[in-house]
Design a protein around this motif. Sequence first.
Motif, mmCIF file in Angstrom:
data_model
loop_
_atom_site.group_PDB
_atom_site.id
_atom_site.type_symbol
_atom_site.label_atom_id
_atom_site.label_comp_id
_atom_site.label_asym_id
_atom_site.label_seq_id
_atom_site.Cartn_x
_atom_site.Cartn_y
_atom_site.Cartn_z
ATOM 1 N N ALA A 183 -4.152 8.667 9.461
ATOM 2 C CA ALA A 183 -3.810 8.463 8.280
ATOM 3 C C ALA A 183 -2.036 8.528 8.296
ATOM 4 C CB ALA A 183 -4.301 9.384 7.266
ATOM 5 N N TYR A 184 -1.456 7.749 7.351
ATOM 6 C CA TYR A 184 -0.096 7.841 6.962
ATOM 7 C C TYR A 184 0.256 7.527 5.713
ATOM 8 C CZ TYR A 184 0.203 6.961 12.399
ATOM 9 O OH TYR A 184 0.174 7.048 13.665
ATOM 10 N N LEU A 185 1.142 8.122 5.318
ATOM 11 C CA LEU A 185 1.913 7.811 3.893
ATOM 12 C C LEU A 185 3.024 6.650 4.295
ATOM 13 C CD1 LEU A 185 3.059 11.002 2.270
ATOM 14 C CD2 LEU A 185 1.364 9.521 1.667
ATOM 15 N N VAL A 186 3.146 5.653 3.502
ATOM 16 C CA VAL A 186 4.133 4.528 3.620
ATOM 17 C C VAL A 186 5.397 4.926 2.682
ATOM 18 C CG1 VAL A 186 4.792 2.287 3.026
ATOM 19 C CG2 VAL A 186 2.241 2.746 3.634
ATOM 20 N N THR A 187 6.629 5.125 3.711
ATOM 21 C CA THR A 187 7.800 5.576 3.412
ATOM 22 C C THR A 187 8.211 5.103 2.034
ATOM 23 O OG1 THR A 187 8.118 5.882 5.633
ATOM 24 C CG2 THR A 187 10.159 6.217 4.248
ATOM 25 N N ALA B 169 0.895 -1.120 0.209
ATOM 26 C CA ALA B 169 0.056 -0.075 -0.048
ATOM 27 C C ALA B 169 0.871 1.408 0.062
ATOM 28 C CB ALA B 169 -0.971 -0.071 1.524
ATOM 29 N N CYS B 170 0.110 2.470 -0.366
ATOM 30 C CA CYS B 170 1.167 3.766 -0.356
ATOM 31 C C CYS B 170 0.784 4.530 0.797
ATOM 32 C CB CYS B 170 0.650 4.430 -1.838
ATOM 33 S SG CYS B 170 2.003 5.600 -2.113
ATOM 34 N N PHE B 171 -0.600 4.062 1.362
ATOM 35 C CA PHE B 171 -1.073 4.709 2.502
ATOM 36 C C PHE B 171 -1.849 3.946 3.293
ATOM 37 C CE2 PHE B 171 -4.302 6.173 -0.285
ATOM 38 C CZ PHE B 171 -5.409 6.231 0.543
ATOM 39 N N VAL B 172 -1.822 4.333 4.515
ATOM 40 C CA VAL B 172 -2.827 3.590 5.586
ATOM 41 C C VAL B 172 -3.608 4.257 6.293
ATOM 42 C CG1 VAL B 172 -1.050 1.554 5.906
ATOM 43 C CG2 VAL B 172 -1.113 3.637 7.298
ATOM 44 N N LEU B 173 -4.719 3.845 6.691
ATOM 45 C CA LEU B 173 -5.855 4.621 7.685
ATOM 46 C C LEU B 173 -6.062 3.553 8.858
ATOM 47 C CD1 LEU B 173 -8.063 5.563 4.580
ATOM 48 C CD2 LEU B 173 -6.563 7.211 5.802
ATOM 49 N N ARG C 145 2.699 8.158 -4.707
ATOM 50 C CA ARG C 145 2.700 8.789 -3.415
ATOM 51 C C ARG C 145 2.240 10.352 -3.567
ATOM 52 N NH1 ARG C 145 6.426 8.947 1.171
ATOM 53 N NH2 ARG C 145 6.958 10.781 1.798
ATOM 54 N N SER C 146 2.411 10.948 -4.440
ATOM 55 C CA SER C 146 1.811 12.456 -4.949
ATOM 56 C C SER C 146 0.289 12.272 -4.536
ATOM 57 C CB SER C 146 2.015 12.842 -6.092
ATOM 58 O OG SER C 146 3.436 12.958 -6.408
ATOM 59 N N ILE C 147 -0.484 11.240 -5.175
ATOM 60 C CA ILE C 147 -1.784 11.183 -5.042
ATOM 61 C C ILE C 147 -1.914 10.822 -3.717
ATOM 62 C CG2 ILE C 147 -3.795 9.574 -5.738
ATOM 63 C CD1 ILE C 147 -2.774 12.006 -7.726
ATOM 64 N N ALA C 148 -1.560 9.845 -3.206
ATOM 65 C CA ALA C 148 -1.682 9.346 -1.810
ATOM 66 C C ALA C 148 -1.695 10.674 -0.475
ATOM 67 C CB ALA C 148 -0.678 8.385 -1.244
ATOM 68 N N LYS C 149 -0.860 11.271 -0.880
ATOM 69 C CA LYS C 149 -0.611 12.751 0.003
ATOM 70 C C LYS C 149 -1.675 13.775 -0.269
ATOM 71 C CE LYS C 149 2.623 16.495 1.005
ATOM 72 N NZ LYS C 149 1.742 17.488 0.681
#
Length: 336
Positions: free
Chosen positions: A236-240, A83-87, A247-251
């Motif tokens: 919510a977090y971005l995955v490093t 995943a690119c981000f987590v909730l 990543r841009s869309i996730a942010k």
Amino acid sequence: MNKGTLSAIAIAIIIIILLASYAFYANHNSKLAVRATTTTSLYATGLLDYLAEKFQEEHPEASIQFIPVGSGEALRRAEGGDACFVLVHAPSLEAQYISKGVLEYHHIFAYNYFVIVGPSSDPAGVGKAENLTDAMRRIYRAGEEGKALFISRGDKSGTNVKELQLWQMAGLDPKGRPWYIVSGQGMGETLVTAYEKQAYTLSDIGTYLKFKKDGRIPGLEILYGNDTALINIYSAYLVTSCQGDERSIAKEFIDFITSDTGQSLIANYGVEKYGQPLFYPAKGELERALPSVEGACRAGLKIGVVGSGYAAVDRDIRVRYSISGFLEHPPSLPPS
């Protein structure tokens, strides 16, 4: 040049044109898929699909794809690059992955409350409990007497982590007892199992309200929820490891759900159908409380809850208790 050769050339030209057209169409109409692992409670209520739909109105080039699992599994998969981000909603677990460098760009975007639900007959008398510790002890005692069952998710989700903390706070260990049943399922399935077995369980209020309104758990009632120790915080977090356009869309999605627009969508979600919001937005009093929370955690303070008969003993509980004093919609504390 004979007719056969001309026909072959014509067919070849047509194929080239079709392939070029397809490539052009795909290039201009395909969407960038961005995956997120998420707790089941956010997904089962429909909130995430609703937020994604609104986000994609502004970002038609993106497709947000959710993988609903328990918070523990969501974090594990994020570490594995799924995943690119987590909730998620398990602060003590989140801290472990932050320390490992897996997560960054942390934003709290919503909160609600956990509730203890069970059969309307309430054989354990949870509805009469003086405080949260008393409620857990009543369930344990009724279980030992053969009068009650308790369904645990047992999946290392945020709800499961919270449940285990509640048993610990009450000085009890139900594991292995015949009345303590592990579902290994998400929140919705666990609620249905509790209804079918006329058992108790711990649930987030959002999933409970949805399943109750949909008629899937008609005999299951909220028996205890009157305690700020039951606050349920969603982050919510971005995955490093996620980079590039994903990543841009996730942010941007995280920025969207924490913006004034996103927070308003969260605040109003479910009000018309359920008569109350399923989640509260983080923006406001909760947001202003965060510096105090971080300071308390760094100092290692144990923050007690008035009248509840116990003190917080781990980072997760300290965070929840600290923030609960600043909330816009806290439930009243149990009597001392």
